[in-house]
Design an enzyme around this catalytic site. Sequence first.
Site, short mmCIF file in Angstrom:
data_model
loop_
_atom_site.label_atom_id
_atom_site.label_comp_id
_atom_site.label_asym_id
_atom_site.label_seq_id
_atom_site.Cartn_x
_atom_site.Cartn_y
_atom_site.Cartn_z
N SER A 150 -1.89 6.95 -6.23
CA SER A 150 -1.63 6.09 -5.17
C SER A 150 -1.98 6.53 -3.73
O SER A 150 -2.12 5.65 -2.68
CB SER A 150 -0.31 5.60 -4.94
OG SER A 150 0.79 6.78 -4.86
N ASP A 395 9.03 7.60 3.40
CA ASP A 395 8.07 7.95 2.64
C ASP A 395 7.17 8.87 3.55
O ASP A 395 6.59 8.56 4.84
CB ASP A 395 7.01 6.71 2.25
CG ASP A 395 5.70 7.18 1.50
OD1 ASP A 395 5.31 8.28 1.21
OD2 ASP A 395 4.84 6.23 1.49
N HIS A 398 2.80 9.48 1.61
CA HIS A 398 1.59 8.52 1.93
C HIS A 398 1.32 8.38 3.40
O HIS A 398 2.19 8.85 4.15
CB HIS A 398 1.70 7.15 1.18
CG HIS A 398 1.91 7.16 -0.20
ND1 HIS A 398 3.12 7.04 -0.68
CD2 HIS A 398 0.79 7.16 -1.03
CE1 HIS A 398 3.04 7.24 -2.12
NE2 HIS A 398 1.76 7.02 -2.45
#
Length: 422
Positions: A150, A395, A398
């Site tokens: 990802s 998060d 990312h």
Amino acid sequence: MTTLIQKALRSRKVWCACFFFAALPAAMIRILLLFNNPDSSNFKKQSVGIFMAPEYNATNTVLSTPPPARKLGKCDLSQGDWVPDHAPPVYNNETCRHIQATQDCLGNGRPDSHYLYWKWKPRGCEVLRSDAEAFLRTMRGQKMAFVGDSIARNQMQSLLCILNKVEKPTNTFHSSDDKTNHWFFPSYSFTLTIYWSSFLVKNSTYTIPDADNTFVQLDLDILDPAWVESMAGTDVIVISSGQWYFKAAVYREGGQFIGCHHCGAKAGLKQVGFFSAYRRAIRTVFRELLQSVPAFDGVAVFRTFAPDHFENGGWDTGGTCPRTVPGGVAITEMNWMMHEIETTELEKVRAEMGANRISLLDITELAQIRTDGHPGPYRNPYPYAKDAKEKFQIDCLHWCLPGPIDTWNEMLMETLQQQMQP
Ligand SMILES: *[C@@H]1O[C@H](CO)[C@@H](O)[C@H](O)[C@H]1NC(C)=O
Ligand SMILES: *[C@@H]1O[C@H](CO)[C@@H](O)[C@H](O)[C@H]1NC(C)=O
Ligand SMILES: *[C@@H]1O[C@H](CO)[C@@H](O)[C@H](O)[C@H]1NC(C)=O
């Protein structure tokens, strides 16, 4: 009574300490798993069975000065400083529709914007502001593929947004799970694709006989056919991996079991840890990329390990990344080891095979400094507008789009333009 409470407290303390060491990699895997399906917004707490490598016991020890990165090109783009920059990002949430909802920090109401005004200044040279039009001209008629997890998708979407300014691409293919996507820029006949392969080598599942434990099984000497078989005719492969190797797994080589990482006593396998597995897998990637990928005679760029920035806890113990300016957190030894494995293995393969069609996009140090570049709570729309007691996933792995990940692409574009120009 007192002893019972003391006992409970003691065991809780022990539990917390153990958990803390398991928490950082667990957080990364959980978030990566979450991004398996980009549409999954429901975060459910579940046991993931991921622990630290047995040989590694110091998540929080930091190297005060990272070991010097190796210089792999004419000018080493990987070493430098982030300097203030007044120019706004080349795209934003209004102008690019390829920003994934969970990385749309602007759209999700992140209140600070200082993180958008820095540029990377390598020592001894410049990373120019990306000239998307010139890049597309250079790449005319070519095919470029991202392969990875990802974070690879995060980078590919940043590139889509940078190029989208020049021409809107058409989505010519997407798999039902949206993990494979093909984009086409008609005026330049340029194809940009992404293939999901979080380990890069072949994976399957292994169930321990007489136990109901199932593990990832990795064949460390075989590239994952899922991406290899799609690479025919590709001119540029941008490949990366990392955090998925922290997962409990059993490892094979030449079809034989060679060990595992946290597979438990019942498996009867030697605990060899994930560093050695990652080293073998990366060696396979570098060796086989130029030999076993059918009809691939292009160039390959390996993007180095992307560090996370969970602070004061893990993914469900309150770990956050609230910084609004770069810096403040030294790289963990574990993250630096992942980078070390990648750089040494490439050097070895180059010495053995003269593999000059593979280069590194060495972003580990510049990404480490950007503690301010993650969505944090802003992976969710206006997280603090809701009931303050509501728990949501934070998060710190990312990157926001726009954000510091755009710089990786500026470096990539500049490197490729130099390489591909006749
Ligand atoms: C951590 O590793 C060091 C060096 O290998 C060792 O001496 C120490 O006992 C280990 N600590 C724990 C808690 O396992
Ligand atoms: C983009 O972000 C700005 C600033 O946070 C916000 O006001 C605007 O509504 C957002 N636009 C879209 C389309 O999400
Ligand atoms: C494991 O391999 C299968 C088949 O190649 C692939 O579809 C799947 O995405 C892989 N799993 C991961 C976690 O990469």
